[in-house]
Motif scaffolding. Structure first.
Motif, mmCIF file in Angstrom:
data_model
loop_
_atom_site.group_PDB
_atom_site.id
_atom_site.type_symbol
_atom_site.label_atom_id
_atom_site.label_comp_id
_atom_site.label_asym_id
_atom_site.label_seq_id
_atom_site.Cartn_x
_atom_site.Cartn_y
_atom_site.Cartn_z
ATOM 1 N N LEU A 101 -2.274 -29.101 15.373
ATOM 2 C CA LEU A 101 -3.425 -29.409 16.228
ATOM 3 C C LEU A 101 -3.028 -30.235 17.445
ATOM 4 O O LEU A 101 -3.516 -30.003 18.554
ATOM 5 N N ARG A 102 -2.149 -31.190 17.250
ATOM 6 C CA ARG A 102 -1.694 -32.018 18.373
ATOM 7 C C ARG A 102 -0.954 -31.168 19.400
ATOM 8 O O ARG A 102 -1.143 -31.323 20.603
ATOM 9 N N GLU A 103 -0.101 -30.266 18.915
ATOM 10 C CA GLU A 103 0.666 -29.431 19.843
ATOM 11 C C GLU A 103 -0.268 -28.575 20.689
ATOM 12 O O GLU A 103 -0.064 -28.430 21.893
ATOM 13 N N ILE A 104 -1.297 -28.029 20.078
ATOM 14 C CA ILE A 104 -2.266 -27.213 20.821
ATOM 15 C C ILE A 104 -3.039 -28.086 21.811
ATOM 16 O O ILE A 104 -3.210 -27.723 22.978
ATOM 17 N N ALA A 105 -3.505 -29.244 21.347
ATOM 18 C CA ALA A 105 -4.299 -30.127 22.209
ATOM 19 C C ALA A 105 -3.483 -30.624 23.398
ATOM 20 O O ALA A 105 -3.971 -30.623 24.542
ATOM 21 N N VAL A 106 -2.250 -31.043 23.159
ATOM 22 C CA VAL A 106 -1.434 -31.562 24.257
ATOM 23 C C VAL A 106 -1.083 -30.446 25.239
ATOM 24 O O VAL A 106 -1.057 -30.663 26.453
ATOM 25 N N SER A 107 -0.849 -29.238 24.736
ATOM 26 C CA SER A 107 -0.579 -28.111 25.638
ATOM 27 C C SER A 107 -1.781 -27.853 26.536
ATOM 28 O O SER A 107 -1.631 -27.645 27.744
ATOM 29 N N GLY A 108 -2.968 -27.868 25.960
ATOM 30 C CA GLY A 108 -4.182 -27.690 26.762
ATOM 31 C C GLY A 108 -4.368 -28.806 27.768
ATOM 32 O O GLY A 108 -4.748 -28.562 28.918
ATOM 33 N N LEU A 109 -4.106 -30.029 27.350
ATOM 34 C CA LEU A 109 -4.229 -31.175 28.242
ATOM 35 C C LEU A 109 -3.236 -31.070 29.397
ATOM 36 O O LEU A 109 -3.592 -31.315 30.554
ATOM 37 N N ARG A 110 -2.003 -30.695 29.089
ATOM 38 C CA ARG A 110 -0.994 -30.543 30.142
ATOM 39 C C ARG A 110 -1.412 -29.456 31.147
ATOM 40 O O ARG A 110 -1.229 -29.615 32.350
ATOM 41 N N SER A 119 1.384 -34.834 36.687
ATOM 42 C CA SER A 119 2.486 -34.593 35.760
ATOM 43 C C SER A 119 2.488 -35.687 34.698
ATOM 44 O O SER A 119 2.312 -36.865 35.010
ATOM 45 N N VAL A 120 2.679 -35.279 33.449
ATOM 46 C CA VAL A 120 2.766 -36.250 32.361
ATOM 47 C C VAL A 120 4.170 -36.123 31.781
ATOM 48 O O VAL A 120 4.468 -35.170 31.063
ATOM 49 N N PRO A 121 5.044 -37.066 32.101
ATOM 50 C CA PRO A 121 6.412 -36.966 31.596
ATOM 51 C C PRO A 121 6.448 -37.165 30.078
ATOM 52 O O PRO A 121 5.588 -37.818 29.492
ATOM 53 N N VAL A 122 7.464 -36.569 29.462
ATOM 54 C CA VAL A 122 7.651 -36.707 28.016
ATOM 55 C C VAL A 122 8.199 -38.110 27.749
ATOM 56 O O VAL A 122 9.192 -38.524 28.344
ATOM 57 N N SER A 123 7.540 -38.827 26.858
ATOM 58 C CA SER A 123 7.976 -40.185 26.535
ATOM 59 C C SER A 123 9.128 -40.161 25.541
ATOM 60 O O SER A 123 9.368 -39.155 24.860
ATOM 61 N N GLY A 171 0.140 -38.166 20.655
ATOM 62 C CA GLY A 171 -1.036 -37.397 21.084
ATOM 63 C C GLY A 171 -2.072 -38.310 21.712
ATOM 64 O O GLY A 171 -2.679 -37.972 22.734
ATOM 65 N N TRP A 172 -2.284 -39.464 21.096
ATOM 66 C CA TRP A 172 -3.228 -40.439 21.645
ATOM 67 C C TRP A 172 -2.744 -40.944 23.007
ATOM 68 O O TRP A 172 -3.538 -41.100 23.939
ATOM 69 N N ASP A 173 -1.427 -41.187 23.137
ATOM 70 C CA ASP A 173 -0.880 -41.629 24.424
ATOM 71 C C ASP A 173 -1.173 -40.615 25.521
ATOM 72 O O ASP A 173 -1.599 -40.977 26.619
ATOM 73 N N TYR A 174 -0.939 -39.328 25.231
ATOM 74 C CA TYR A 174 -1.208 -38.287 26.223
ATOM 75 C C TYR A 174 -2.699 -38.202 26.530
ATOM 76 O O TYR A 174 -3.089 -38.029 27.676
ATOM 77 N N LEU A 175 -3.525 -38.303 25.508
ATOM 78 C CA LEU A 175 -4.975 -38.226 25.711
ATOM 79 C C LEU A 175 -5.460 -39.377 26.596
ATOM 80 O O LEU A 175 -6.283 -39.185 27.488
ATOM 81 N N ARG A 176 -4.940 -40.589 26.364
ATOM 82 C CA ARG A 176 -5.314 -41.742 27.181
ATOM 83 C C ARG A 176 -5.007 -41.508 28.661
ATOM 84 O O ARG A 176 -5.821 -41.791 29.533
ATOM 85 N N VAL A 177 -3.820 -40.959 28.925
ATOM 86 C CA VAL A 177 -3.437 -40.652 30.308
ATOM 87 C C VAL A 177 -4.376 -39.583 30.876
ATOM 88 O O VAL A 177 -4.865 -39.684 31.998
ATOM 89 N N GLY A 178 -4.654 -38.543 30.083
ATOM 90 C CA GLY A 178 -5.513 -37.454 30.526
ATOM 91 C C GLY A 178 -6.930 -37.893 30.814
ATOM 92 O O GLY A 178 -7.551 -37.422 31.766
ATOM 93 N N LEU A 179 -7.469 -38.784 29.987
ATOM 94 C CA LEU A 179 -8.851 -39.238 30.165
ATOM 95 C C LEU A 179 -9.066 -39.931 31.500
ATOM 96 O O LEU A 179 -10.163 -39.904 32.045
ATOM 97 N N LYS A 180 -8.013 -40.538 32.027
ATOM 98 C CA LYS A 180 -8.113 -41.218 33.325
ATOM 99 C C LYS A 180 -8.408 -40.223 34.465
ATOM 100 O O LYS A 180 -8.879 -40.613 35.519
ATOM 101 N N HIS A 181 -8.098 -38.951 34.230
ATOM 102 C CA HIS A 181 -8.256 -37.935 35.276
ATOM 103 C C HIS A 181 -9.443 -37.015 35.040
ATOM 104 O O HIS A 181 -9.593 -36.006 35.706
#
Length: 183
Positions: A101-110, A119-123, A171-181
């Motif tokens: 689920l995380r892989e699908i969600a992060v792919s959609g977010l990216r 751009s969201v760099p890989v941490s 996943g939460w880290d990526y979502l936090r960045v995404g929510l800002k946009h």
């Protein structure tokens, strides 16, 4: 476009059906052994495609696009196959679901953020997450090749849960960045 790093990345994608074929029969320990060797080779190409691209100055848009897709295809196919063969069962299904689920969600977010030219760099933590995922899944394949070595499956399932925890954190880290946009 057809550089060695890109060909290595493509080879991982092409090898997935072969890998799944060797995992198809859970009672065939030799098939799991062959699958483990193939899986390790695929992991090595994952390392070398990036290393060679950077070393040769051959980083390409195709490679940047394909590398994470190749990783996700490999991980998703192995998780699904190990669930089908009951190598991942019981409560460990939750760990597998978290990863998928995380892989699908992060792919959609990216994809969404790319449309905004964000751009969201890989941490580093995400790289550790991927490493732990690959090690845990490789261990579960190895456990099928060595069915009398029960500790291999136990350690691999514990690593799968560790990967699931890191999956949630990153996943939460990526979502936090995404929510800002987002509006």
């Amino acid at each position: 476009m057809w550089t060695l790093p890109n060909l290595l990345t493509l080879s991982r994608i092409v090898a997935v059906p072969l890998l799944i074929g060797f995992l198809w029969w859970p009672s065939w320990a030799a098939g799991y052994g062959i699958a483990f060797v193939l899986y390790c080779l695929m992991g090595i190409t994952d390392y070398f495609d990036g290393y060679l691209a950077r070393a040769q100055g051959a980083v390409s848009k195709l490679g940047i696009f394909l590398d994470p897709i190749a990783d996700k295809i490999m991980v998703a196919a192995v998780v699904l196959m190990l669930v089908a063969t009951r190598d991942i069962a019981g409560w460990s299904l939750v760990a597998g679901m978290i990863i998928l689920l995380r892989e699908i969600a992060v792919s959609g977010l990216r994809e969404f953020l790319a449309q905004l030219q964000v751009s969201v760099p890989v941490s580093k933590l995400a790289k550790w997450k991927t490493t732990l995922q690959l090690v845990s899944l490789g261990g579960l394949i190895l456990a099928g090749a060595l069915p009398h070595w029960h500790w291999v499956q136990t350690v691999s399932l514990a690593a799968l849960w560790g990967a699931a925890v890191l999956t949630l954190v990153t996943g939460w880290d990526y979502l936090r960045v995404g929510l800002k946009h987002m509006d």
